[in-house]
Write a protein that holds these residues in place. Structure first.
Motif, short mmCIF file in Angstrom:
data_model
loop_
_atom_site.label_atom_id
_atom_site.label_comp_id
_atom_site.label_asym_id
_atom_site.label_seq_id
_atom_site.Cartn_x
_atom_site.Cartn_y
_atom_site.Cartn_z
N GLY A 116 13.50 -6.65 20.66
CA GLY A 116 14.76 -7.13 22.14
C GLY A 116 15.31 -8.26 20.77
N ARG A 117 14.98 -9.76 21.25
CA ARG A 117 16.07 -10.55 20.53
C ARG A 117 14.73 -11.31 19.86
N LEU A 118 13.47 -11.44 19.99
CA LEU A 118 12.57 -11.79 18.90
C LEU A 118 12.21 -11.29 17.75
N HIS A 119 11.88 -11.35 16.98
CA HIS A 119 12.10 -10.62 15.06
C HIS A 119 10.84 -11.64 14.55
N LEU A 120 10.40 -10.47 13.32
CA LEU A 120 9.33 -11.77 13.25
C LEU A 120 9.49 -10.88 11.71
N ASP A 121 9.28 -12.03 10.75
CA ASP A 121 9.34 -11.66 9.20
C ASP A 121 8.17 -11.36 8.86
N ASP A 122 7.73 -10.42 7.55
CA ASP A 122 6.83 -10.04 7.28
C ASP A 122 7.09 -10.14 5.57
N PRO A 123 7.41 -11.47 5.34
CA PRO A 123 7.90 -11.87 3.49
C PRO A 123 6.81 -10.61 2.37
N MET A 124 6.89 -10.25 1.58
CA MET A 124 6.11 -9.83 0.46
C MET A 124 6.25 -9.59 -0.72
N ARG A 125 5.29 -10.03 -1.74
CA ARG A 125 6.05 -9.72 -3.05
C ARG A 125 5.09 -8.36 -4.14
N VAL A 126 5.43 -8.31 -5.30
CA VAL A 126 4.27 -7.50 -5.31
C VAL A 126 4.12 -8.13 -7.06
N VAL A 127 2.51 -7.90 -7.42
CA VAL A 127 2.41 -9.08 -8.01
C VAL A 127 1.42 -8.10 -9.11
N ARG A 128 1.36 -6.70 -8.63
CA ARG A 128 0.53 -6.13 -9.60
C ARG A 128 0.94 -4.07 -9.89
N TRP A 129 1.15 -4.34 -10.69
CA TRP A 129 2.14 -2.86 -11.17
C TRP A 129 1.77 -2.02 -11.81
N ARG A 130 1.48 -0.89 -11.67
CA ARG A 130 0.92 -0.10 -12.62
C ARG A 130 0.82 1.88 -12.40
N PRO A 131 2.07 2.28 -12.24
CA PRO A 131 2.34 3.57 -12.19
C PRO A 131 1.22 4.44 -12.66
N PRO A 132 0.83 5.75 -12.28
CA PRO A 132 -0.73 6.23 -12.13
C PRO A 132 0.78 7.02 -14.07
N HIS A 133 -0.59 7.16 -14.74
CA HIS A 133 -0.28 7.77 -15.40
C HIS A 133 -1.18 8.61 -16.52
N GLY A 134 -0.65 9.44 -17.09
CA GLY A 134 -1.46 10.96 -17.11
C GLY A 134 -3.30 11.09 -16.15
N GLU A 135 -4.25 10.87 -16.55
CA GLU A 135 -5.25 10.79 -16.04
C GLU A 135 -5.73 9.49 -15.45
N LEU A 136 -5.07 8.37 -15.56
CA LEU A 136 -5.24 6.94 -14.97
C LEU A 136 -4.52 6.30 -13.86
N PRO A 137 -5.48 5.99 -13.15
CA PRO A 137 -4.48 5.73 -11.98
C PRO A 137 -3.48 5.20 -11.77
N GLY A 138 -3.05 4.91 -10.57
CA GLY A 138 -1.70 4.09 -10.34
C GLY A 138 -2.36 2.74 -9.24
N TYR A 139 -1.63 1.79 -9.55
CA TYR A 139 -2.61 0.34 -8.75
C TYR A 139 -1.02 -0.29 -8.72
N CYS A 140 -1.35 -0.72 -6.94
CA CYS A 140 -0.17 -1.81 -6.76
C CYS A 140 -1.14 -2.50 -5.61
N ARG A 141 -0.40 -3.94 -6.31
CA ARG A 141 -0.97 -5.21 -5.07
C ARG A 141 0.09 -5.48 -4.71
N VAL A 142 0.65 -6.48 -3.38
CA VAL A 142 1.23 -7.07 -2.57
C VAL A 142 0.59 -8.11 -2.07
N GLU A 143 1.10 -8.89 -2.39
CA GLU A 143 0.96 -10.09 -1.58
C GLU A 143 2.28 -10.80 -0.22
N LYS A 144 1.20 -11.31 0.69
CA LYS A 144 2.31 -11.40 1.78
C LYS A 144 2.88 -12.97 1.93
#
Length: 150
Positions: A57-85
């Protein structure tokens, strides 16, 4: 603090699973009553800011977040992302790991959420709801038909 852990296996490649899970705006299509707005220009990486707005309805709640770590997968290496609220009511973090494996990819989503001004006895319910909601988000994003093939 409420901890949530989601594990999934997918037939998608690690690159494709990563692309789908880190398409922040698409998360809003999977979260009830929620829209996700990306506030920084592409491409996604460290410093990307987005806000999940849940509205009833008229009520809303914002959850702002920022990406602080970003490493997409590459070859056999896993991807890793960390987001902080970074909101005044919702704090914590989320981590996404996408690893290549035989037949596709392995996904691990961990999240720690603190709802300020909410009593500790609420944590078990919050954890159960978090597992259900975030589990459906991850499963839905991985199962979506590729728009390029539609």
């Amino acid at each position: 603090m409420t901890g949530v852990r989601i594990e999934r296996q997918s037939s998608l490649s690690a690159d494709e699973a990563w692309r789908r899970l880190t398409d922040w705006a698409r998360h809003g299509q999977r979260l009830p009553l929620t829209t996700v707005m990306v506030r920084t220009p592409p491409p996604t990486g460290v410093g990307t800011v987005f806000v999940a707005r849940t509205r009833l309805g008229r009520l809303h709640l914002d959850d702002p977040m920022r990406v602080v770590r970003w490493r997409p997968p590459h070859g056999e290496l896993p991807g890793y992302c960390r987001v902080e609220k970074q909101g005044p009511l919702i704090t914590g973090w989320a981590e996404i790991e996408v690893s290549p494996c035989r037949g596709g990819s392995s996904i691990l989503w961990r999240e720690e959420i603190e709802l300020r001004r909410v009593p500790r006895w609420f944590a078990p319910l919050s954890r159960a709801v978090g597992r259900l909601v975030f589990g459906r988000v991850v499963t839905g994003l991985l199962a979506e038909e590729d728009p390029a093939k539609a």
